[in-house]
Design a protein around this motif. Structure first.
Motif, short mmCIF file in Angstrom:
data_model
loop_
_atom_site.label_atom_id
_atom_site.label_comp_id
_atom_site.label_asym_id
_atom_site.label_seq_id
_atom_site.Cartn_x
_atom_site.Cartn_y
_atom_site.Cartn_z
N LEU A 1 9.15 -9.57 7.97
CA LEU A 1 10.59 -9.41 7.91
C LEU A 1 10.97 -8.92 6.51
N ALA A 2 11.61 -7.76 6.43
CA ALA A 2 12.07 -7.22 5.16
C ALA A 2 13.55 -7.53 5.00
N PHE B 1 -7.82 -4.11 2.32
CA PHE B 1 -6.60 -3.70 1.60
C PHE B 1 -5.43 -3.69 2.57
N ASP B 2 -4.39 -4.46 2.27
CA ASP B 2 -3.24 -4.59 3.16
C ASP B 2 -2.20 -3.53 2.83
N ILE B 3 -1.79 -2.76 3.81
CA ILE B 3 -0.71 -1.78 3.65
C ILE B 3 0.46 -2.30 4.46
N ALA B 4 1.51 -2.72 3.75
CA ALA B 4 2.68 -3.32 4.38
C ALA B 4 3.83 -2.33 4.31
N GLN B 5 4.14 -1.73 5.44
CA GLN B 5 5.11 -0.63 5.50
C GLN B 5 6.40 -1.07 6.17
N MET B 6 7.53 -0.84 5.51
CA MET B 6 8.82 -1.10 6.12
C MET B 6 9.13 0.00 7.12
N VAL B 7 9.56 -0.38 8.32
CA VAL B 7 9.90 0.60 9.36
C VAL B 7 11.24 0.22 9.98
N ASP C 1 -2.86 2.63 15.28
CA ASP C 1 -4.00 3.49 14.99
C ASP C 1 -4.06 3.93 13.53
N SER C 2 -3.01 3.70 12.79
CA SER C 2 -2.94 4.15 11.40
C SER C 2 -3.61 3.15 10.47
N ARG C 3 -3.57 3.45 9.17
CA ARG C 3 -4.13 2.54 8.17
C ARG C 3 -3.18 1.40 7.83
N VAL C 4 -1.96 1.46 8.31
CA VAL C 4 -0.99 0.39 8.06
C VAL C 4 -1.46 -0.89 8.76
N THR C 5 -1.37 -2.01 8.05
CA THR C 5 -1.82 -3.29 8.61
C THR C 5 -0.68 -4.28 8.84
N THR C 6 0.47 -4.05 8.21
CA THR C 6 1.63 -4.92 8.39
C THR C 6 2.87 -4.05 8.51
N LEU C 7 3.67 -4.28 9.54
CA LEU C 7 4.96 -3.60 9.67
C LEU C 7 6.07 -4.56 9.28
N LEU C 8 6.92 -4.10 8.37
CA LEU C 8 8.04 -4.91 7.90
C LEU C 8 9.32 -4.37 8.53
N VAL C 9 10.01 -5.21 9.29
CA VAL C 9 11.21 -4.79 10.00
C VAL C 9 12.42 -5.51 9.43
N THR C 10 13.59 -4.95 9.67
CA THR C 10 14.83 -5.58 9.22
C THR C 10 15.65 -6.02 10.42
N ALA C 11 16.40 -7.09 10.24
CA ALA C 11 17.32 -7.58 11.27
C ALA C 11 18.38 -8.42 10.59
N HIS C 12 19.62 -8.28 11.05
CA HIS C 12 20.73 -9.00 10.42
C HIS C 12 21.31 -10.09 11.32
N ASP C 13 20.66 -10.31 12.46
CA ASP C 13 21.07 -11.42 13.32
C ASP C 13 19.86 -11.85 14.15
N VAL C 14 19.92 -13.08 14.64
CA VAL C 14 18.79 -13.66 15.35
C VAL C 14 18.49 -12.90 16.64
#
Length: 337
Positions: free
Chosen positions: A8-9, A216-222, A314-327
């Protein structure tokens, strides 16, 4: 998507904190999110929101994405990190970044040049603090310890932290966009925090990541937008992209713009910056090609997003960081996994 971790970003604040930022982090923990990340720009700091969240959660990891190097000396930053790691029972991750010259020199009043050398020294000092094996020293020109400048009292003494770190190797991530900065992250950090990433074409990063270790962890915001109106969802993301390409940096020094040029969108990047500086922000956003915005985000009905998640898997990204403003939004995103 078992191999792709979900984070969660929460970003940095605007005029005030979001009133539900703790509740959303708590829900993320209940939903099985791996981590929650806090950022800073020239307003709130990144550590304090995580302390607030950490006191009211039990398992979710706590990361800074990112702490600006020029805002604190390396030993001060290390103190924040080891304190939060102890208080959270080993859940903290330290994300660092050099920011840009406008913020570094305009807000912090520090010189921007030599960012690679500064980063290398900074992390070495932090690692010494975490290790707590000997008094911390540094012979480099950017953060000399003990300080020995012409205005020094001459009484500086190497010290090691009074506090015993819970972990002697707290994970360190680097926020980086330039090829050399990314290569430095792969060399000396535990992970990388890209700002923009195209899972359908990773070639722009390939050489920089050539020596990255397997873990190596790649944490990408999407950006995730569950909607039947794909065009409107993509346009909202285009506004976000164009703000960075056109407005986050000086005309002659904009690292975000330079990245899109390396991605092969030089004409578009130049046009976006021109329009943005003419205060034609709507026109600037619409310059971004649909296919690029679509590749870098997850927009559309739930089934379409699930299909497009495969590219990230399938990419080298290992963590996706998502945003949310409500539950409710957070739950809807979690169901995609």
């Amino acid at each position: 998507m078992a191999d792709l971790k979900l984070g969660l970003a929460q970003g940095y604040w605007g005029a005030a904190p979001h009133p539900n930022f703790v509740a959303i982090a708590q829900e993320a923990e209940r939903l099985g999110f791996d981590s929650v990340w806090s950022a800073e720009a020239w307003g709130n700091d990144a550590f304090t929101p995580l302390a607030w969240i950490g006191a009211q959660t039990e398992k979710i990891k706590l990361g800074t994405a990112v702490v600006q190097l020029s805002g604190r000396t390396p030993t001060s930053c290390a103190m924040h990190a080891l304190t939060l790691d102890l208080l959270s029972n080993g859940r903290f991750m330290l994300g660092l970044g050099v920011s840009g010259p406008q913020v570094v020199e305009g807000w912090y009043g520090r010189p921007f040049p030599k960012p690679l050398a500064r980063t290398r020294e900074y992390i070495d000092i932090i690692r010494q603090v975490f290790a707590r094996e000997a008094p911390v020293t540094n012979d480099g020109p950017h953060y000399p310890l003990p300080y020995s400048g012409d205005d020094a009292a001459g009484l500086g003494k190497p010290l090691k932290p009074i506090v015993h770190p819970l972990r002697n190797r707290i994970p360190i991530y680097l926020g980086a966009e330039g090829p050399k900065n990314i290569a430095l992250a792969a060399e000396i950090a535990d992970g990388w925090l890209p700002l923009f990433y195209n899972p359908y074409d990773e070639s722009v990063y390939a050489e920089s990541l050539r020596e990255a270790p397997a873990d190596f962890d790649i944490a990408q915001m999407v950006s995730v937008s569950i909607t039947d109106d794909i065009e409107a969802g993509l346009l909202a993301f285009k506004y976000f992209l164009s703000f960075y390409i056109g407005g986050m940096g000086a005309k002659t020094t904009n690292f975000h713009k330079n990245l899109f040029i390396r991605m092969g969108y030089e004409a578009e990047a130049e046009k976006i910056q021109q329009l943005f500086m003419e205060d034609k922000r709507d026109e600037a956003a619409r310059v971004i090609p649909d296919e690029l915005a679509d590749a870098m985000s997850l927009v559309g009905p739930a089934d379409r997003i699930r299909d497009r998640l495969q590219a990230w898997q399938d990419s080298r990204v290992t963590t996706l960081l998502v945003t949310a403003h409500d539950v409710a939004s957070l739950r809807a995103i979690a169901e995609l996994w």
